[in-house]
Design a protein around this motif. Structure first.
Motif, PDB file in Angstrom:
ATOM      1  N   GLY A  41       0.801  -1.216   0.000  1.00 19.12           N
ATOM      2  CA  GLY A  41       0.000   0.000   0.000  1.00 19.12           C
ATOM      3  C   GLY A  41       0.831   1.261   0.000  1.00 19.12           C
ATOM      4  O   GLY A  41       0.322   2.340   0.332  1.00 19.12           O
ATOM      5  N   GLU A  42       2.104   1.172  -0.379  1.00 20.97           N
ATOM      6  CA  GLU A  42       2.981   2.340  -0.436  1.00 20.97           C
ATOM      7  C   GLU A  42       2.934   2.942  -1.832  1.00 20.97           C
ATOM      8  O   GLU A  42       3.155   2.236  -2.821  1.00 20.97           O
ATOM      9  N   THR A  43       2.621   4.219  -1.917  1.00 23.49           N
ATOM     10  CA  THR A  43       2.540   4.896  -3.208  1.00 23.49           C
ATOM     11  C   THR A  43       3.941   5.272  -3.663  1.00 23.49           C
ATOM     12  O   THR A  43       4.669   5.971  -2.968  1.00 23.49           O
ATOM     13  N   LEU A  44       4.306   4.814  -4.864  1.00 31.03           N
ATOM     14  CA  LEU A  44       5.650   5.021  -5.391  1.00 31.03           C
ATOM     15  C   LEU A  44       5.722   6.167  -6.385  1.00 31.03           C
ATOM     16  O   LEU A  44       6.768   6.800  -6.532  1.00 31.03           O
ATOM     17  N   ALA A  45       4.631   6.436  -7.083  1.00 33.19           N
ATOM     18  CA  ALA A  45       4.611   7.532  -8.056  1.00 33.19           C
ATOM     19  C   ALA A  45       3.161   7.931  -8.290  1.00 33.19           C
ATOM     20  O   ALA A  45       2.249   7.091  -8.246  1.00 33.19           O
ATOM     21  N   GLN A  46       2.934   9.227  -8.539  1.00 28.56           N
ATOM     22  CA  GLN A  46       1.591   9.754  -8.766  1.00 28.56           C
ATOM     23  C   GLN A  46       1.607  10.759  -9.912  1.00 28.56           C
ATOM     24  O   GLN A  46       2.607  11.456 -10.128  1.00 28.56           O
ATOM     25  N   THR A  47       0.491  10.850 -10.610  1.00 30.38           N
ATOM     26  CA  THR A  47       0.307  11.957 -11.547  1.00 30.38           C
ATOM     27  C   THR A  47      -0.139  13.182 -10.750  1.00 30.38           C
ATOM     28  O   THR A  47      -0.585  13.069  -9.602  1.00 30.38           O
ATOM     29  N   ALA A  48      -0.026  14.356 -11.364  1.00 26.69           N
ATOM     30  CA  ALA A  48      -0.449  15.583 -10.685  1.00 26.69           C
ATOM     31  C   ALA A  48      -1.935  15.543 -10.306  1.00 26.69           C
ATOM     32  O   ALA A  48      -2.298  15.956  -9.196  1.00 26.69           O
ATOM     33  N   PRO A  49      -2.848  15.054 -11.185  1.00 29.25           N
ATOM     34  CA  PRO A  49      -4.252  14.971 -10.769  1.00 29.25           C
ATOM     35  C   PRO A  49      -4.466  14.018  -9.592  1.00 29.25           C
ATOM     36  O   PRO A  49      -5.371  14.230  -8.781  1.00 29.25           O
ATOM     37  N   ALA A  50      -3.646  12.965  -9.478  1.00 32.57           N
ATOM     38  CA  ALA A  50      -3.773  12.063  -8.335  1.00 32.57           C
ATOM     39  C   ALA A  50      -3.376  12.777  -7.048  1.00 32.57           C
ATOM     40  O   ALA A  50      -3.986  12.576  -5.995  1.00 32.57           O
ATOM     41  N   VAL A  51      -2.345  13.613  -7.127  1.00 29.95           N
ATOM     42  CA  VAL A  51      -1.959  14.403  -5.957  1.00 29.95           C
ATOM     43  C   VAL A  51      -3.073  15.364  -5.581  1.00 29.95           C
ATOM     44  O   VAL A  51      -3.384  15.563  -4.414  1.00 29.95           O
ATOM     45  N   ALA A  52      -3.707  15.969  -6.616  1.00 30.85           N
ATOM     46  CA  ALA A  52      -4.805  16.894  -6.343  1.00 30.85           C
ATOM     47  C   ALA A  52      -5.994  16.169  -5.716  1.00 30.85           C
ATOM     48  O   ALA A  52      -6.704  16.741  -4.884  1.00 30.85           O
ATOM     49  N   LEU A  53      -6.202  14.914  -6.085  1.00 35.29           N
ATOM     50  CA  LEU A  53      -7.322  14.147  -5.548  1.00 35.29           C
ATOM     51  C   LEU A  53      -7.024  13.580  -4.166  1.00 35.29           C
ATOM     52  O   LEU A  53      -7.844  13.698  -3.241  1.00 35.29           O
ATOM     53  N   LEU A  54      -5.855  12.992  -3.992  1.00 34.66           N
ATOM     54  CA  LEU A  54      -5.550  12.219  -2.788  1.00 34.66           C
ATOM     55  C   LEU A  54      -4.506  12.855  -1.885  1.00 34.66           C
ATOM     56  O   LEU A  54      -4.328  12.411  -0.749  1.00 34.66           O
ATOM     57  N   GLY A  55      -3.835  13.897  -2.371  1.00 32.94           N
ATOM     58  CA  GLY A  55      -2.699  14.442  -1.646  1.00 32.94           C
ATOM     59  C   GLY A  55      -1.427  13.723  -2.067  1.00 32.94           C
ATOM     60  O   GLY A  55      -1.466  12.681  -2.732  1.00 32.94           O
ATOM     61  N   ASP A  56      -0.284  14.272  -1.684  1.00 28.18           N
ATOM     62  CA  ASP A  56       0.997  13.676  -2.025  1.00 28.18           C
ATOM     63  C   ASP A  56       1.250  12.488  -1.102  1.00 28.18           C
ATOM     64  O   ASP A  56       1.699  12.633   0.031  1.00 28.18           O
ATOM     65  N   GLU A  57       0.991  11.290  -1.596  1.00 26.70           N
ATOM     66  CA  GLU A  57       1.146  10.084  -0.783  1.00 26.70           C
ATOM     67  C   GLU A  57       2.570   9.541  -0.817  1.00 26.70           C
ATOM     68  O   GLU A  57       2.858   8.543  -0.159  1.00 26.70           O
TER      69      GLU A  57
END
Length: 277
Positions: free
Chosen positions: A125-141
């Motif tokens: 369950g560790e987030t390794l990479a995110q798109t910018a919209p994912a950060v906007a949706l979920l925060g910087d995980e």
């Protein structure tokens, strides 16, 4: 540390990558192939000066964290990542314990989803990479450290995490996360990072302990997920997954029914995400 070979290896891998491979526009003024040094530095989360000095054989001894960031930025395969560590004078990371290297193919897919909430997570369950919209949706995980890197751990230890989901969905989400962690624990066994997570949660969360004793098994079907976003309000999203069995990693892509209010809110989040970059 072999500075000359390290510099040569970084340069060849940088020149082999094209802007399109990492989701960057080529532009009309680019006269040579490959990425620029400043582009690799940005993709790796380090300063251009730091990266440039490594290619010029005059940089500091990079840490394991810096090398892991470079491996992700340059989209290295596992074999290439191991070679990078060896050139820098570090032991090769243990592949079963350090599940933090994103498969290059997975990264190429993620790079092309710049307008969509998507992220790569490992089996813990560790987030390794995110798109910018994912950060906007979920925060910087990706900012978390220690056990808090795991979304499973945060769910049962940080009440603020649950505010993103309606209260009526909390129990279902809890069972789902426990089921996923149970599968990882069963596969990895005692002494693993999964076991460390389980032991800590059994000691800290009565809810987790109760669900753990029930041995929940995650279903293959992924129901709609509901979010309460602080800026755009309620969303109903569907989570599509792409699994990389070799790396025990999953690409999660959040979508909405076309034309729905949630679809409009996702488009707004894409704009918000672009502004945050």
């Amino acid at each position: 540390m072999d500075r000359a070979q390290l510099a040569s290896f970084l340069r060849t891998r940088r020149e082999a990558l094209q802007p399109e491979d990492v989701g960057l526009p080529r532009g009309q003024r680019r006269r040579t192939g490959g990425l620029r040094r400043e582009e690799v530095a940005a993709l790796s989360g380090m300063s251009t000066d730091y990266y440039s000095r490594m290619e010029q054989q005059r940089g500091p001894h990079p840490s394991e964290q810096m090398l892991a960031a470079l491996a992700r930025g340059l989209r290295l395969s596992l074999a290439e990542r191991d070679h990078l560590f060896q050139l820098a004078g570090h032991a090769v990371p243990h592949r079963t314990v350090r599940a933090d290297h994103v498969n290059p193919g997975m990264m190429r897919i993620l790079d092309r989803m710049h307008d969509t909430p998507a992220q790569v997570v490992n089996h813990l369950g560790e987030t390794l990479a995110q798109t910018a919209p994912a950060v906007a949706l979920l925060g910087d995980e990706t900012r978390y450290t220690g056990l808090a890197r795991s979304a499973h751990h945060r769910w049962f230890t940080d009440p603020a995490v649950r505010q993103l989901h309606p209260a009526e969905d909390h129990h279902t989400q809890s069972r789902l996360l426990v089921g996923h962690l149970h599968a990882s624990y069963t596969r990895d066994g005692r002494g693993s990072r999964a076991a460390t997570l389980v032991d800590d949660l059994l000691a800290r969360s009565p809810e987790f302990a109760e669900l753990w004793r029930e041995h929940p098994v995650p279903a293959g079907y992924c129901p709609a997920k509901h979010f309460l976003h602080p800026e755009v309000g309620a969303l109903e999203l569907h989570c599509q997954t792409l699994v990389d069995p070799d790396q025990s990693q999953t690409l999660l892509v959040f979508t909405a029914v076309p034309g729905s209010s949630s679809d409009e809110k996702l488009r707004l989040l894409s704009v918000i995400g672009a502004q945050q970059v």
